[in-house]
Scaffold this motif. Structure first.
Motif, PDB file in Angstrom:
ATOM      1  N   LEU B 315       0.831  -1.120  -0.003  1.00 52.23           N
ATOM      2  CA  LEU B 315      -0.179  -0.053   0.014  1.00 52.23           C
ATOM      3  C   LEU B 315       1.061   1.317  -0.096  1.00 52.23           C
ATOM      4  O   LEU B 315       1.684   1.300   0.800  1.00 52.23           O
ATOM      5  CB  LEU B 315      -0.945  -0.057   1.255  1.00 52.23           C
ATOM      6  CG  LEU B 315      -2.229  -0.794   1.161  1.00 52.23           C
ATOM      7  CD1 LEU B 315      -2.938  -0.838   2.274  1.00 52.23           C
ATOM      8  CD2 LEU B 315      -3.089  -0.503   0.009  1.00 52.23           C
ATOM      9  N   PRO B 349      -2.351  -0.278  -3.516  1.00 54.70           N
ATOM     10  CA  PRO B 349      -1.150  -1.274  -3.531  1.00 54.70           C
ATOM     11  C   PRO B 349      -0.457  -1.698  -4.668  1.00 54.70           C
ATOM     12  O   PRO B 349      -0.787  -2.232  -5.729  1.00 54.70           O
ATOM     13  CB  PRO B 349      -2.099  -2.957  -3.441  1.00 54.70           C
ATOM     14  CG  PRO B 349      -3.305  -2.589  -3.939  1.00 54.70           C
ATOM     15  CD  PRO B 349      -3.551  -1.180  -3.857  1.00 54.70           C
ATOM     16  N   GLU B 471      -8.059  -1.163  -6.795  1.00 53.14           N
ATOM     17  CA  GLU B 471      -8.132  -0.796  -5.415  1.00 53.14           C
ATOM     18  C   GLU B 471      -7.426  -1.709  -4.699  1.00 53.14           C
ATOM     19  O   GLU B 471      -6.740  -1.637  -3.596  1.00 53.14           O
ATOM     20  CB  GLU B 471      -9.473  -0.634  -5.018  1.00 53.14           C
ATOM     21  CG  GLU B 471      -9.562   0.075  -3.650  1.00 53.14           C
ATOM     22  CD  GLU B 471     -11.022  -0.294  -3.080  1.00 53.14           C
ATOM     23  OE1 GLU B 471     -11.657  -0.982  -3.450  1.00 53.14           O
ATOM     24  OE2 GLU B 471     -11.268   0.764  -2.305  1.00 53.14           O
ATOM     25  N   LYS B 472      -7.530  -3.206  -5.243  1.00 53.77           N
ATOM     26  CA  LYS B 472      -6.843  -4.330  -4.606  1.00 53.77           C
ATOM     27  C   LYS B 472      -6.202  -5.166  -5.358  1.00 53.77           C
ATOM     28  O   LYS B 472      -6.507  -5.298  -6.571  1.00 53.77           O
ATOM     29  CB  LYS B 472      -8.000  -5.266  -3.688  1.00 53.77           C
ATOM     30  CG  LYS B 472      -8.606  -4.376  -2.463  1.00 53.77           C
ATOM     31  CD  LYS B 472      -9.488  -5.531  -1.963  1.00 53.77           C
ATOM     32  CE  LYS B 472     -10.536  -4.738  -0.490  1.00 53.77           C
ATOM     33  NZ  LYS B 472     -11.790  -4.673  -0.911  1.00 53.77           N
TER      34      LYS B 472
END
Lengths: 150, 492
Positions: B315, B349, B471-472
């Motif tokens: 992150l 990330p 986002e992930k």
């Protein structure tokens, strides 16, 4: 330009399997330091034989090199193994070894230092670069740094 | 569409199988009910037969008791011996008892009416006997009573016979009904079993066919999966080989280049004085070309190294990444009087060093392709987007789109794809420096981040590059990356 510490010329030994590289590297030193004594061998086996012959002679006439320039990738016995053997040998381990190779890969760099290399240099891409390297090496090892007497 | 249809028919089929089994179940249950009904019916029927026999017996009992009364009375009248009256005294309550029993046993209005008649007749007979016993001495009365007694007894006999025959008839009817219902039950039971059998056979065959079909589908899916796995393995292998190849090739290609440069340099060193102008130009062309090729190979090496990193997603504040990039470019930015505006960027990330490479490339491109008469202005902004709007991204997943737009010379929209390809350039290398690898590396990095990169622009209207990042990140593929760094290329 002879080293003021001894009355004999500086002796540099190069181990490299590539004929062109041997020529270029030695030429760079010859240009910069015409009085120096330059030897070359083609692989690790030859290097060890070269050194063994000289240690076998009486210590007074000892003719070991002051600095070894070592390529890593060589046939028969490669630079990595040679480095380990040199550093294990009590009568040879004091000679500074500069790894001079094409590689710039981190694992090579790290392993070389772990195995006892005194510095690691990636071969410069052109002749001017080689001449600069030769000058820097000379300055460092024979004018700045104090090394064991041969 | 085809899949949807097959799904529909499949659910239809399973519904049909379910219905068939349900039907079989209902049929079996009705078979049970029927058997139970038939069993209880049989019980009722035999009970009724029993009852009929009991009725007939009781009727005969009434008759016989009455006969005893008559015989006893006659005996007493003839002999005057009260011993004969013993039966008489016993008979009255016995008959009453039997009549009460009959009341319970008999069924049907007709029989009850006959029972009433019987009761009257019996009562009359008993009354007559009482009167006779009382008036033993009256001989005339005795004679008339004798005749009347016989007539009355005959009436009782007739009534009893009628009742018995009635009972018999009823029993016969009942027996017939019972036999019929038994036959019917048997038939229905047989039919039910037959239908159940067929239903079960039908359901089984359907189910079997369905199972077979599913088995086949499953086998096919497994085959596909295995094929896919093999493809993935192959792809992984060839990818690794390609990367190794690129790495080794780059190193091996460097070797002769280094010699060309070195020996050309050596020739220059020795002969500079004797070379004429042309020769000096040619020599420098040799050196420059070799050095350019060397740079390209190094870039290619960087390019091939991008995908060999599968770990290190952390992150990261993208604002920090941009700050570091701008710090490195500070001199250039100041020298060009460039204005760089950075909006709030997300924390994602990413592999931070690779992101630095991407944004360094994008920002330096924005500065490089500036208008000659205008200070460069670069805007870096971010917005949240859905993957559905971008080819290759997951619909419904959340992404961030980070735009880098400039006021530079822009480019023709038709080259949008072109600019992300390896060693592709839109401008002569004399006008703008570079090997044409920057954006290709960016694209490779973004793809390795499961993201998307694109650009749009107009000639002289500036260009905008955007990077879409998830986002992930999916879980790292440890297996693949495990020996990558360990087996790293030892090249001397």
């Amino acid at each position: 330009m002879n080293d003021q510490r001894t009355d004999r010329p500086v002796h540099i030994l190069l181990a490299d399997d590539d004929e062109d590289d041997r020529y270029l590297i030695l030429e760079a030193f010859r240009r910069q330091y015409p009085g120096s004594r330059l030897s070359a061998v083609e692989d690790g086996e030859e290097l060890l034989t070269f050194l063994e012959q000289r240690t076998a002679q009486s210590s007074a006439e000892s003719d070991l090199p002051d600095l070894i320039l070592l390529d890593l990738n060589m046939p028969r016995l490669d630079g990595r193994e040679v480095l380990r053997q040199l550093k294990k040998n009590s009568s040879l381990c004091h000679i500074p070894v500069v790894v001079l190779t094409t590689s710039d890969a981190q694992p090579d760099v790290q392993r070389s230092y772990v195995d006892g290399a005194n510095s690691f240099i990636t071969k410069p891409a052109n002749f001017q670069g080689l001449m600069n390297t030769a000058q820097i090496l000379w300055n460092y090892w024979f004018e700045v740094v104090t090394i064991p007497q041969a | 569409m085809k899949f949807a249809v097959s799904l529909f028919t499949q659910s239809n089929l399973s519904r049909r199988v379910a219905v068939a089994f349900l039907m079989a179940l209902i049929l079996i249950a009705s078979g049970f009910v029927l058997s139970f009904y038939s069993y209880t019916q049989y019980g009722t029927d035999s009970e009724r037969v029993q009852q009929t026999y009991q009725t007939i017996n009781t009727l005969n009992g009434v008759l016989s008791t009455l006969k005893d009364v008559e015989t006893g009375t006659r005996g007493f009248l003839l002999s005057g011996d009260s011993l004969f009256l013993e039966t008489y005294y016993k008979a009255a309550p016995a008959i009453e008892n039997e009549l009460a029993n009959l009341e319970i046993l008999l069924s049907g209005e007709a029989q009850h009416r006959l029972l009433d008649t019987l009761r009257h007749q019996v009562q009359a007979q008993l009354d007559m006997s009482t009167t006779q016993i009382r008036n033993r001495r009256d001989v005339r009365a005795f004679q008339s009573h004798l005749l009347l007694g016989k007539l009355r007894m005959d009436a009782v006999r007739r009534t009893v016979a009628l009742m018995v025959s009635q009972e018999d008839k009823q029993m016969k009817i009942r027996n017939e009904q019972a036999a019929q219902s038994y036959q019917r039950t048997l038939l229905i039971g047989f039919l039910l079993s037959l239908i159940t059998l067929f239903t079960v056979i039908f359901a089984y065959s359907k189910l079997d066919a369905e199972l077979l079909r599913r088995q086949r589908t499953e086998d096919q899916l497994r085959a596909y999966e295995e094929e896919l796995q093999a493809h993935i393995r192959q792809l992984t292998m060839s990818n690794e080989e390609l990367e190794r190849f690129a790495f080794i090739a780059s190193h091996d290609l460097q070797e002769p280049l280094r010699k060309i440069q070195s020996f050309a340099g050596l020739v220059n060193e020795r002969n500079k004085a004797v070379f004429d102008n042309d020769t000096n130009v040619f020599m420098s062309k040799i050196v420059n070309s070799a050095s350019r090729m060397s740079r390209m190979i190094k870039d290619l090496l960087d390019f091939s190294r991008v995908s060999s990193q599968h770990q290190g997603f952390q992150l990261t504040k993208l604002n920090d990444v941009i700050d570091r990039v701008l710090e490195d470019m500070e001199l250039q930015v100041k020298g060009l009087r460039a204005e760089i505006q950075v909006g709030p960027l997300p924390v994602l990330p990413v592999i931070a060093t690779q992101m630095e490479q991407v944004f360094a490339n994008l920002i330096s491109n924005a500065l490089k392709y500036r208008k000659p008469d205008q200070a460069p202005v670069v805007h870096i902004t971010s917005e949240e987007v859905d993957g559905v709007n971008f080819p290759g991204l997951m619909p419904g997943k959340r992404y961030y789109k980070i735009s880098v737009s400039d006021n530079g010379i822009g480019f023709d929209e038709k080259y949008t794809e072109h600019i992300f390809q390896l060693f592709q350039r839109l401008h002569a290398k004399t006008a703008y420096d570079g090997t044409g690898i920057g954006l290709a590396v960016c694209k490779r990095i973004i793809l390795a981040h499961q993201g998307y990169i694109a650009a749009h622009g107009q000639p002289n209207e500036g260009a905008t590059f955007w990077v879409v990042l998830p986002e992930k990140q999916p879980l790292p593929d440890y297996e693949r990356s495990a020996d990558r760094s360990a087996s790293a290329y030892f090249i001397g």
